[in-house]
Design a protein around this motif. Structure first.
Motif, PDB file in Angstrom:
ATOM      1  N   SER A   5       2.921   3.548   1.588  1.00 17.37           N
ATOM      2  CA  SER A   5       2.099   3.289   2.768  1.00 17.37           C
ATOM      3  C   SER A   5       2.070   4.492   3.701  1.00 17.37           C
ATOM      4  CB  SER A   5       2.624   2.061   3.505  1.00 17.37           C
ATOM      5  OG  SER A   5       1.842   1.795   4.635  1.00 17.37           O
ATOM      6  N   CYS A   6       3.231   5.003   4.085  1.00 17.98           N
ATOM      7  CA  CYS A   6       3.280   6.124   5.044  1.00 17.98           C
ATOM      8  C   CYS A   6       3.473   7.476   4.360  1.00 17.98           C
ATOM      9  CB  CYS A   6       4.381   5.897   6.074  1.00 17.98           C
ATOM     10  SG  CYS A   6       6.054   5.885   5.398  1.00 17.98           S
ATOM     11  N   PHE A   7       3.769   7.468   3.052  1.00  9.39           N
ATOM     12  CA  PHE A   7       3.923   8.675   2.240  1.00  9.39           C
ATOM     13  C   PHE A   7       5.055   9.580   2.705  1.00  9.39           C
ATOM     14  CE2 PHE A   7      -0.540   7.386   1.976  1.00  9.39           C
ATOM     15  CZ  PHE A   7      -0.595   7.054   0.634  1.00  9.39           C
TER      16      PHE A   7
ATOM     17  N   HIS B  31       4.814   0.515  -6.799  1.00  6.28           N
ATOM     18  CA  HIS B  31       4.707   1.129  -5.478  1.00  6.28           C
ATOM     19  C   HIS B  31       5.893   0.693  -4.627  1.00  6.28           C
ATOM     20  CE1 HIS B  31       0.661   2.501  -6.300  1.00  6.28           C
ATOM     21  NE2 HIS B  31       0.360   1.281  -6.738  1.00  6.28           N
ATOM     22  N   ALA B  32       6.523   1.653  -3.999  1.00  7.44           N
ATOM     23  CA  ALA B  32       7.682   1.358  -3.141  1.00  7.44           C
ATOM     24  C   ALA B  32       7.258   1.407  -1.678  1.00  7.44           C
ATOM     25  CB  ALA B  32       8.787   2.373  -3.409  1.00  7.44           C
ATOM     26  N   TYR B  33       7.834   0.498  -0.876  1.00  3.32           N
ATOM     27  CA  TYR B  33       7.505   0.433   0.543  1.00  3.32           C
ATOM     28  C   TYR B  33       8.796   0.469   1.360  1.00  3.32           C
ATOM     29  CZ  TYR B  33       2.953  -0.982  -1.143  1.00  3.32           C
ATOM     30  OH  TYR B  33       1.739  -1.014  -1.771  1.00  3.32           O
TER      31      TYR B  33
ATOM     32  N   GLU C 107      10.080   0.190   7.521  1.00  3.23           N
ATOM     33  CA  GLU C 107       9.165   0.295   8.664  1.00  3.23           C
ATOM     34  C   GLU C 107       7.766  -0.194   8.310  1.00  3.23           C
ATOM     35  OE1 GLU C 107       9.238   4.241  10.252  1.00  3.23           O
ATOM     36  OE2 GLU C 107      11.402   4.215  10.519  1.00  3.23           O
ATOM     37  N   CYS C 108       7.296   0.137   7.126  1.00  3.95           N
ATOM     38  CA  CYS C 108       5.939  -0.262   6.737  1.00  3.95           C
ATOM     39  C   CYS C 108       5.883  -1.726   6.313  1.00  3.95           C
ATOM     40  CB  CYS C 108       5.433   0.621   5.618  1.00  3.95           C
ATOM     41  SG  CYS C 108       5.184   2.330   6.134  1.00  3.95           S
TER      42      CYS C 108
END
Length: 99
Positions: free
Chosen positions: A74-76, A91-93, A96-97
């Motif tokens: 999400s925030c890369f 996909h890892a999150y 914070e996101c």
């Protein structure tokens, strides 16, 4: 003697009427001349950007993520595995996101 304070004073009324007449008789530009002036102002040739221009190529070393790090989808940003909130579809999150 009672005064009506909501009534427009004569000197103010005269100045409002004269300024309205001045606006009506003023030579206003048409839309084409305004667009032409804006187009002329948008030219890049005469624009000086602030700061010094350096005509050098930047070289950046890319370091792959370590085994205990991941890149949030999400925030890369690269985070430590302790910040992993969810892994979905490869996909890892981060916390914070996801929160």
């Amino acid at each position: 003697m009672a005064s009506d304070y909501d009534e427009v004073r004569p000197d103010v009324k005269e100045s409002q009427e004269s300024s309205l007449e001045a606006l009506r008789t003023e030579n206003t530009p048409d839309a084409r001349s305004v667009v032409k002036e804006l187009d002329e102002a948008d030219t890049v040739d005469g624009v000086d950007l602030p700061g010094d221009y350096i005509a050098e190529e930047l070289i950046v070393e890319v370091v792959p993520p370590k085994k205990d790090e991941f890149v949030c989808s999400s925030c890369f940003l690269v985070h430590h595995r302790s910040q992993l909130a969810k892994e979905k579809g490869g996909h890892a999150y981060c916390l914070e996101c996801e929160g």
